[in-house]
Design a protein around this motif. Structure first.
Motif, short mmCIF file in Angstrom:
data_model
loop_
_atom_site.label_atom_id
_atom_site.label_comp_id
_atom_site.label_asym_id
_atom_site.label_seq_id
_atom_site.Cartn_x
_atom_site.Cartn_y
_atom_site.Cartn_z
N ASN A 218 -1.81 6.02 -3.23
CA ASN A 218 -2.74 5.13 -2.52
C ASN A 218 -3.34 5.71 -1.24
N ILE A 262 -1.60 -2.98 -0.60
CA ILE A 262 -2.67 -3.88 -0.15
C ILE A 262 -2.15 -4.76 0.99
N ASN A 280 -7.73 -2.72 2.39
CA ASN A 280 -7.71 -1.48 1.62
C ASN A 280 -6.86 -0.45 2.34
N ASP A 282 -6.63 2.32 4.09
CA ASP A 282 -7.48 3.27 4.82
C ASP A 282 -7.07 3.16 6.29
N LEU A 304 -12.20 -5.67 1.15
CA LEU A 304 -11.17 -5.74 0.11
C LEU A 304 -11.66 -6.63 -1.04
N ASP A 305 -11.68 -6.07 -2.23
CA ASP A 305 -12.08 -6.85 -3.41
C ASP A 305 -10.82 -7.47 -4.00
N THR A 309 -8.38 -6.45 -7.19
CA THR A 309 -6.97 -6.13 -6.87
C THR A 309 -6.05 -6.95 -7.76
#
Ligand code: NDP
Ligand code: MG
Length: 406
Positions: A218, A262, A280, A282, A304-305, A309
Motif C-alpha cells: 500500500n 485505509i 488514501n 499517501d 477517498l473513493d 474501497t
C-alpha cells in the motif's frame, strides 16, 4: 478582509527521502504559507542540487563533507549563488536551530535523526516528527525537552497522526502528558497492514529478497522502513512511539492488522465510541495536517473513493510470523535502554539484510540475541543513550559477521 498569514520558514531534515520529497510537494502547493528555508541530506548531491534549483532555500546541508564540497561546485556551475552550503553535524544542528526557522520536519531515517531533532526541540521549534527512531531511543528525554522548551510536537507517522486527529483538543495540547483517562479514552487501536509477507508461507520467509521485502502493498517508502514493515518491527517501533506521544501504557494500546491501510488508526472512548481517521495511503495527508494544524490545507491527495474501497478487514497480529513485534512490545515493558538496544540491533540487521549479508529471518534472531547480551542501564542522558546505541551496534555487527561466515 482575509487575515494575513505570516510565511513560515521550514527546515526539512532528510529532504531527499520519501517523507522529505512529499513535504516539499505539499509546501510548494502553498508558497504564501511556507518557505523552504533549509534542505538537508546525507550524501545525495544530485538530488539535493535539483531541490535547491527548484525551491531556492537559504541553506542546503549535506552531512558528508565531501558531498557538500561537490554540491558547492555543482551549485556554482548552475549559477545558484543564493543558497549557502553547510556540512556535518554542525550544519544539521545549525539549520535545526536557526533563529529564523519556525518549523522543522524531522525526516532523517534511523538513529542519525536523534541529535538534530533534539536540537530542534531544545530550540523551541515546531517539530513535525517522522523520525520515530528518535522517540524509540530517547522518548523520556525527548518528551522532557518538549515540555521544557515549549516546542510544539506533531506526529507525522500516519498512525500517530490519525490517533492525534481522533483525540480531543486537551489531549492534543497536552504534549504527551495529559492522562488518557482524563479525556475519556479507553484505548488506542494502532493499525498496521501486515506488510508484503502477511500471507507468505512461513517456510518461504528465509529466502525472500530485499526487493520483495521493500515491495509494500500500500505505501511507497524508504528501504529501511519498508523492511521494518515487512518484519512488522515498524509496528513495534510505532507501539513504543505511541506510548511516549500519548502518555499511554502498553496495555492501553491494541495492535490491529488492517490490510487495506485505509483506516490509519482509531481511538476508543469510555462511552463505546470509536473514532477513526481514514484516507488514501499517501503521506502527504499527515504532512499537510501537521504543517497547517489546527487549520487544514490541500495536500494533493486524491479523494477517498469509499465505494471502490468497499471492504475493510481486520485481524489480530500473528506473533509467530512477526517475532519482531513481540520483541518491541517486550522492550517497552523491560524499560531502561532495552528500546535503544532493540532499535540499534534492528538498524544493523536491516542494513545487513539489504546488503544481502543475512537472511530475512535472521533479523529477529540477531535482535533477540543482542537484547539478551546487552547491559541495560537507565537512559538518563543523551550521552548514555548514544553509548548504549553504539555498544548494541557493535554486538549486532558481530552477530552479522558470524552469520555471514556461516
Ligand atoms: P528515506 O530513506 O527515504 O530518506 C532518508 C533521508 O534521511 C534522506 O534524505 C537521507 O539522505 C537522510 N539521511 C540518511 N542517513 C542520514 C544521516 N546519517 N545523516 C543525515 N541525513 C541522513 O527515509 P523515509 O523518508 O522513508 O523515512 C524517514 C523517517 O520517517 C524514518 O524515520 C521513517 O521511519 C519515518 N517514516 C517514514 C514514512 C514513509 O512513508 N516513508 C512513514 C512514517 C514514518 P540521502 O538521500 O543523502 O541518503
Ligand atoms: Mg506508520
Amino acid at each position: 478582509m482575509d487575515k494575513a498569514i505570516a510565511v513560515e520558514n521550514i527546515t526539512v531534515l532528510g529532504a531527499t527521502g520519501s517523507i522529505g520529497v512529499s513535504t516539499l510537494d505539499v509546501c510548494a502547493r502553498h508558497p504564501e504559507r511556507y518557505r523552504l528555508f533549509a534542505l538537508t541530506a546525507n550524501s545525495s548531491v544530485v538530488e539535493l542540487a535539483a531541490q535547491v534549483a527548484q525551491h531556492k532555500p537559504r541553506y542546503a546541508v549535506l552531512r558528508d563533507p565531501q558531498a557538500a564540497a561537490q554540491l558547492v561546485t555543482l551549485l556554482k556551475e548552475q549559477g545558484l549563488h543564493d543558497t549557502e552550503v553547510l556540512s556535518g553535524d554542525e550544519g544539521l544542528n545549525a539549520v535545526a536551530s536557526h533563529v529564523e526557522v519556525d518549523t522543522v520536519m524531522a525526516a532523517i531515517v534511523g538513529a542519525a535523526g536523534l541529535a538534530p531533532t533534539m536540537v530542534a526541540v531544545e530550540s523551541g521549534k515546531k517539530v513535525l516528527l517522522a523520525n520515530k527512531e528518535a522517540l524509540v531511543m530517547a522518548g523520556g528525554l525527548f518528551m522532557e525537552a518538549v515540555k521544557k522548551s515549549g516546542s510544539v510536537l506533531l506526529p507525522i507517522d500516519s498512525e500517530h497522526n490519525a490517533i492525534f486527529q481522533c483525540m480531543p483538543s486537551q489531549s492534543q495540547q497536552g504534549q504527551g502528558s495529559h492522562p488518557l483517562a482524563a479525556s475519556g479514552i479507553r484505548k488506542i487501536l494502532l493499525t498496521g497492514s501486515g506488510g508484503p509477507f502477511r500471507q507468505t508461507p512461513l517456510e518461504q520467509l528465509a529466502t525472500v529478497t530485499p526487493d520483495q521485502a521493500c515491495a509494500h502493498p500500500n505505501w511507497s517508502m524508504g528501504r529501511k522502513i519498508s523492511v521494518d514493515s515487512a518484519t512488522m518491527m515498524n509496528k513495534g517501533l510505532e507501539f513504543i512511539e505511541a506510548c511516549w506521544l500519548f502518555n499511554a501504557q502498553p496495555e492501553d494500546i491494541e495492535i490491529v492488522i488492517h490490510p487495506q491501510s485505509i483506516i490509519h488508526s482509531m481511538v476508543e472512548y469510555v462511552d463505546g465510541s470509536v473514532l477513526a481517521q481514514l484516507g488514501n495511503p499517501d503521506m502527504r495527508t499527515p504532512i499537510a495536517h501537521a504543517l497547517a494544524w489546527p487549520e487544514r490545507i490541500a495536500s494533493g491527495v486524491a479523494s477517498l473513493d469509499i465505494i471502490t474501497t468497499a471492504t475493510l478487514d481486520f485481524e489480530a497480529p500473528d506473533y509467530q510470523r512477526f517475532p519482531c513485534l513481540e520483541l518491541a512490545v517486550q522492550a517497552v515493558k523491560t524499560g531502561k535502554t532495552a528500546m535503544v538496544v532493540l532499535n540499534a540491533a534492528n538498524e544493523v540487521a536491516v542494513e545487513a539484510f539489504l546488503n544481502q549479508q543475512i537472511r530475512f529471518t535472521d533479523i529477529p534472531v540477531i535482535i533477540r540475541s543482542v537484547l539478551a547480551s546487552a547491559q541495560l542501564v537507565e537512559p538518563s542522558t543523551l550521552a548514555v543513550v548514544q553509548l548504549a546505541d553504539q555498544q548494541a551496534r557493535d554486538l549486532a555487527q558481530q552477530q552479522v559477521a558470524n552469520r555471514a561466515c556461516a
